[in-house]
Design a protein around this motif. Structure first.
Motif, PDB file in Angstrom:
ATOM      1  N   PHE A 185       1.054  -1.213  -0.082  1.00  0.00           N
ATOM      2  CA  PHE A 185      -0.003   0.128   0.091  1.00  0.00           C
ATOM      3  C   PHE A 185       0.817   1.087  -0.039  1.00  0.00           C
ATOM      4  CE2 PHE A 185      -3.302  -2.488   2.827  1.00  0.00           C
ATOM      5  CZ  PHE A 185      -3.664  -3.048   1.747  1.00  0.00           C
ATOM      6  N   GLU A 186       0.223   2.296  -0.541  1.00  0.00           N
ATOM      7  CA  GLU A 186       0.991   3.694  -0.510  1.00  0.00           C
ATOM      8  C   GLU A 186       1.471   3.895   0.995  1.00  0.00           C
ATOM      9  OE1 GLU A 186      -1.005   6.980  -2.070  1.00  0.00           O
ATOM     10  OE2 GLU A 186      -1.780   5.754  -3.639  1.00  0.00           O
ATOM     11  N   GLY A 187       2.821   4.263   1.019  1.00  0.00           N
ATOM     12  CA  GLY A 187       3.073   4.503   2.492  1.00  0.00           C
ATOM     13  C   GLY A 187       3.288   3.422   3.292  1.00  0.00           C
TER      14      GLY A 187
ATOM     15  N   ALA B  85     -10.964   3.047  -5.795  1.00  0.00           N
ATOM     16  CA  ALA B  85     -11.341   1.564  -5.228  1.00  0.00           C
ATOM     17  C   ALA B  85     -10.388   1.284  -4.163  1.00  0.00           C
ATOM     18  CB  ALA B  85     -11.383   0.838  -6.534  1.00  0.00           C
ATOM     19  N   ASN B  86     -10.404   0.274  -3.515  1.00  0.00           N
ATOM     20  CA  ASN B  86      -9.596  -0.468  -2.709  1.00  0.00           C
ATOM     21  C   ASN B  86      -8.746   0.648  -1.851  1.00  0.00           C
ATOM     22  OD1 ASN B  86      -9.577  -3.130  -3.755  1.00  0.00           O
ATOM     23  ND2 ASN B  86      -8.602  -2.004  -5.493  1.00  0.00           N
ATOM     24  N   VAL B  87      -9.667   1.383  -1.355  1.00  0.00           N
ATOM     25  CA  VAL B  87      -8.984   2.515  -0.269  1.00  0.00           C
ATOM     26  C   VAL B  87      -8.709   1.604   1.050  1.00  0.00           C
ATOM     27  CG1 VAL B  87      -9.597   4.501   1.235  1.00  0.00           C
ATOM     28  CG2 VAL B  87     -10.159   4.620  -1.197  1.00  0.00           C
ATOM     29  N   ASP B  88      -7.422   1.719   1.400  1.00  0.00           N
ATOM     30  CA  ASP B  88      -7.093   0.727   2.283  1.00  0.00           C
ATOM     31  C   ASP B  88      -6.873   1.650   3.880  1.00  0.00           C
ATOM     32  OD1 ASP B  88      -4.127   1.543   2.811  1.00  0.00           O
ATOM     33  OD2 ASP B  88      -4.249   1.222   0.628  1.00  0.00           O
TER      34      ASP B  88
ATOM     35  N   CYS C  47      -9.841  -2.021   2.845  1.00  0.00           N
ATOM     36  CA  CYS C  47      -9.311  -3.250   3.002  1.00  0.00           C
ATOM     37  C   CYS C  47      -8.089  -3.145   3.831  1.00  0.00           C
ATOM     38  CB  CYS C  47      -9.003  -3.694   1.440  1.00  0.00           C
ATOM     39  SG  CYS C  47      -8.039  -2.400   0.446  1.00  0.00           S
ATOM     40  N   GLY C  48      -7.316  -4.143   3.804  1.00  0.00           N
ATOM     41  CA  GLY C  48      -6.003  -3.955   4.716  1.00  0.00           C
ATOM     42  C   GLY C  48      -6.177  -4.332   6.067  1.00  0.00           C
ATOM     43  N   SER C  49      -5.648  -3.664   6.927  1.00  0.00           N
ATOM     44  CA  SER C  49      -5.215  -4.217   8.356  1.00  0.00           C
ATOM     45  C   SER C  49      -6.846  -3.912   9.043  1.00  0.00           C
ATOM     46  CB  SER C  49      -4.578  -3.003   8.899  1.00  0.00           C
ATOM     47  OG  SER C  49      -4.792  -2.246  10.106  1.00  0.00           O
ATOM     48  N   SER C  50      -6.552  -4.750  10.257  1.00  0.00           N
ATOM     49  CA  SER C  50      -7.978  -4.810  11.180  1.00  0.00           C
ATOM     50  C   SER C  50      -7.995  -3.530  12.161  1.00  0.00           C
ATOM     51  CB  SER C  50      -7.978  -6.033  12.050  1.00  0.00           C
ATOM     52  OG  SER C  50      -6.769  -5.993  12.953  1.00  0.00           O
TER      53      SER C  50
END
Ligand code: SF4
Lengths: 467, 201
Positions: free
Chosen positions: A433-435, B17-20, B79-82
């Motif tokens: 991911f970015e950053g 899309a997919n903003v984490d 998405c991504g971390s909890s």
């Protein structure tokens, strides 16, 4: 009457239902709760305010990993905010009677490395942690998934969780992985195929010859990244490989053979069905490198970085354009022409002993390129000890890699290990991911061997051509 | 848990899309041990320039969306971390309703625990919301959880789906732990049946 055939997931789920009633989520028992310093302070605090206790401290294990420095541990922690979080966990564990592998404990390490290492992680269990990569433990045939801090509090107080039953998705990989292609490449390839939300709402079971052939450590790499495909949990049925790995570890059942007999009941029954199944051929997979800013933006090492126009969907085109811009790539360049500044070998994806062996084999007798800064961060204190005993640490150091203390380190760069803006890194971690590895940093996810080779060559290389 | 029944608010859009969750709240802000005060760090790396001043090109910094409380984004939002710090930051910033074609599972779950309503709509419906937001100035949406309807003042009215249990918890602002502990006898019975830890399954 014979019982209805069930999948591995269904067996574990059924066995852990405490209560279910129409129109409610299922109350599921949690066998093991792993805790770390970043996602737990607010949960303990809420528990304290409500006058509640930890219901089953013996089913709770904690460690410090995300924030800890990976440099000399005899020195005080300079980052006072990080130190406060570490101190807070220590105080909470003391107050609530929870076991903590603290910073000077040789067993300290990344939460998903130490659970299996100590034998806490066992087939058929339900395991949760306030961390999305809890999916790692699925490699043992345990239903393991990440939860938020409110749920951490819920588990601390009740040893249960409210859950909606997910659907099941079988990812079957037939055939054998070609030489030079690892579990990391396999899982990156699968994410590229199903995309980063292909698994949303599912519990994945990985099946097929290519999966069965993997070592436990490699199975952990695969399950670890299940979350990057959107699925909270990934499972691999336990078998002889699993039992051999666990036998003799400190926390496994005393009557190990009886445990094996129980575990042997777990694999999916013949005739059981998944909500969805996808089939892949291991022979088609090459070493993978991500080019973009999510793990699904990935190509094989012998391919070129795609251009936005290569995608049909407009959202994908936009995402590709934004990712290329962030990554400082134009599209169309050969991956092997991409030069790197940094290399990171470690994380809960690839920070175990086999990963370090694979990287050391590449680094043996060669040197890190002059313009590259490379570091190796073992997943746990015990991995570090073993790597030192096997002479791997020496190989790395002679080749010019930094050899660090255990922790998450530059996987998420919460501690001082981070990329500078614009720096490009070959990383064995799980998120580009970015950053993620430092503001403005550019991460390419690869296997340990590929990261070591890139560090030495100064650019990405096809590990199949490495000698 | 904070209850949610009905909310009307200004709409902000993020055409990504997919903003984490690493973007929603970057890790340098995860070191705090409190649950509040994360709003000012929301989307920090996107929202700020090198010197820390607001980035005028970032969508949530535009003057016309100041005070927005409804966020419309593309698929796989969160998405991504909890990290629950992500919904904490969104909530603290002022968002109550999030709309996207899909949300990542853990993030979706975390929203409910914090009195926020994530609404899944079809790609087409989300496209329409993007179009409406650019067509009408000061575009507002009303999300009614009692009736599961989303509407505007221009005649749009769509029904959304939400799992009945989650809906009830949110409407009533139920304390999850309190309601689970009503089943404490069942938990104890389960534990007795399944044996001790080390030698249990
Ligand atoms: S190594 Fe990285 S992904 Fe794994 S637990 Fe640590 S921060 Fe999370």
């Amino acid at each position: 009457m014979t019982a209805k055939p069930r999948t591995l997931f269904e067996k574990i789920w059924d066995q852990h239902v405490v209560h279910t009633e129409e129109g409610r989520q299922t109350l599921l028992y949690v066998d093991l709760h792993l805790v770390h310093e970043v996602t737990s302070p607010q949960a303990f605090e809420a528990l304290r305010l409500a006058g509640r206790t930890v219901r089953r401290p013996e089913r709770t294990l904690s460690t410090v990993d995300h924030n800890v420095p990976t440099t000399d541990r005899s020195l005080p922690i300079v980052d006072l905010v990080a130190k406060q979080q570490i101190d807070t966990l220590r105080a909470n564990c003391q107050e609530f009677g929870v076991t903590l592998y603290d910073i000077h404990d040789p067993r300290q390490g990344i939460v998903h490395v130490i659970g299996p290492e100590q034998g806490y992680t066992q087939p058929g269990m339900t395991i949760v942690c306030g961390d999305s990569h809890t999916s790692t433990h699925g490699a043992f045939g345990a239903l393991a998934f990440g939860i938020g801090t409110s749920e951490v509090e819920h588990v601390l107080a009740t040893q249960t969780l409210l859950q909606d039953k997910p659907q099941t998705l079988e990812l079957r990989v037939d055939g054998a992985l070609p030489p030079g292609v690892t579990a990391k490449d396999l899982v990156l390839y699968l994410i590229g195929q199903i995309t980063t939300d292909g698994g949303t709402g599912y519990c994945v079971e990985f099946t097929g010859e290519a999966i069965r052939a993997l070592s436990m450590e490699n199975r952990m790499t695969v399950c670890n990244m299940t979350i990057e495909g959107g699925a909270r949990a990934g499972l691999i049925a336990p078998d002889g490989t699993t039992y051999d790995f666990l036998r003799g570890r400190p926390e496994v059942p005393d009557d190990f053979d009886a445990a094996i007999r129980r575990w042997q009941q777990l694999p999916t029954d013949a005739g059981a069905s998944y909500n969805k199944s996808l089939l892949f051929d291991a022979a088609q997979i090459g070493p993978q490198v991500t080019w973009g800013t999510n793990p699904g933006q990935v190509v094989a090492i012998d391919q070129c970085v795609p251009r936005p126009g290569d995608f049909t969907d407009t959202t994908d085109q936009k995402a590709a354009a934004a990712a290329l811009q962030y990554m400082g790539l134009t599209g169309g360049e050969a991956i092997t022409d991409v030069r790197i500044d940094r290399a990171f070998i470690g994380s809960c994806t690839n920070g175990r002993i086999e990963d370090l062996r694979a990287a050391a084999k590449v680094a043996q007798g060669t040197k890190v390129a002059d313009h590259v800064d490379a570091m190796v961060v073992p997943g746990s204190g015990l991995v570090k000890e073993q790597a030192e005993a096997e002479g791997l640490a020496e190989v790395f150091q002679q080749a010019g890699f930094q050899w660090r203390e255990a922790g998450c380190s530059m996987c998420l760069a919460m501690n001082p290990d981070k990329l500078e803006p614009g720096q490009r890194c070959a990383s064995t971690s799980n998120r580009n991911f970015e950053g993620r590895q430092g503001k403005g940093g550019r991460t390419h996810l690869v296997s340990p061997a590929m990261a070591a080779a890139a560090a030495c060559a100064g650019h990405f290389v096809d590990i199949r051509d490495w000698s | 848990m904070k209850p949610f029944t009905k909310h009307t608010g200004l709409v902000a859009t993020m055409d990504r899309a997919n903003v984490d969750t690493d973007q929603i709240i970057p890790k340098q802000y995860l070191k705090r041990i409190e649950r509040t005060g994360f709003g000012e760090f929301l989307f920090w790396d996107w929202a700020r320039l090198e010197d820390g001043s607001p980035n005028p090109n970032f969508e949530l910094n535009r003057p016309e969306v100041q005070g927005a409380s409804v966020l419309v984004a593309r698929r796989n939002f969160g998405c991504g971390s909890s990290r629950e710090h992500a919904p904490w930051a969104l909530e603290d910033f002022g968002f109550r309703v999030l709309i996207a074609p899909s949300f990542a599972d853990i993030f979706y779950n975390n929203c409910f625990k914090n009195g926020m309503l994530p609404i899944r709509l079809s790609e087409q419906q989300v496209d329409d919301l993007f179009a409406h937001t650019s067509k009408y100035s000061n575009y507002q949406l009303t999300a009614d959880l009692e009736t599961c309807h989303l509407g505007d003042t221009h005649g749009m009215d769509i029904e959304f789906e939400i799992e009945p249990f989650r809906r009830r918890c949110l409407l009533e602002g139920l304390d999850d732990i309190g309601s689970t502990l009503k089943h404490e006898d069942r938990i104890t019975a389960y534990e007795q049946k399944s044996g001790g830890f080390k030698n249990g399954r």
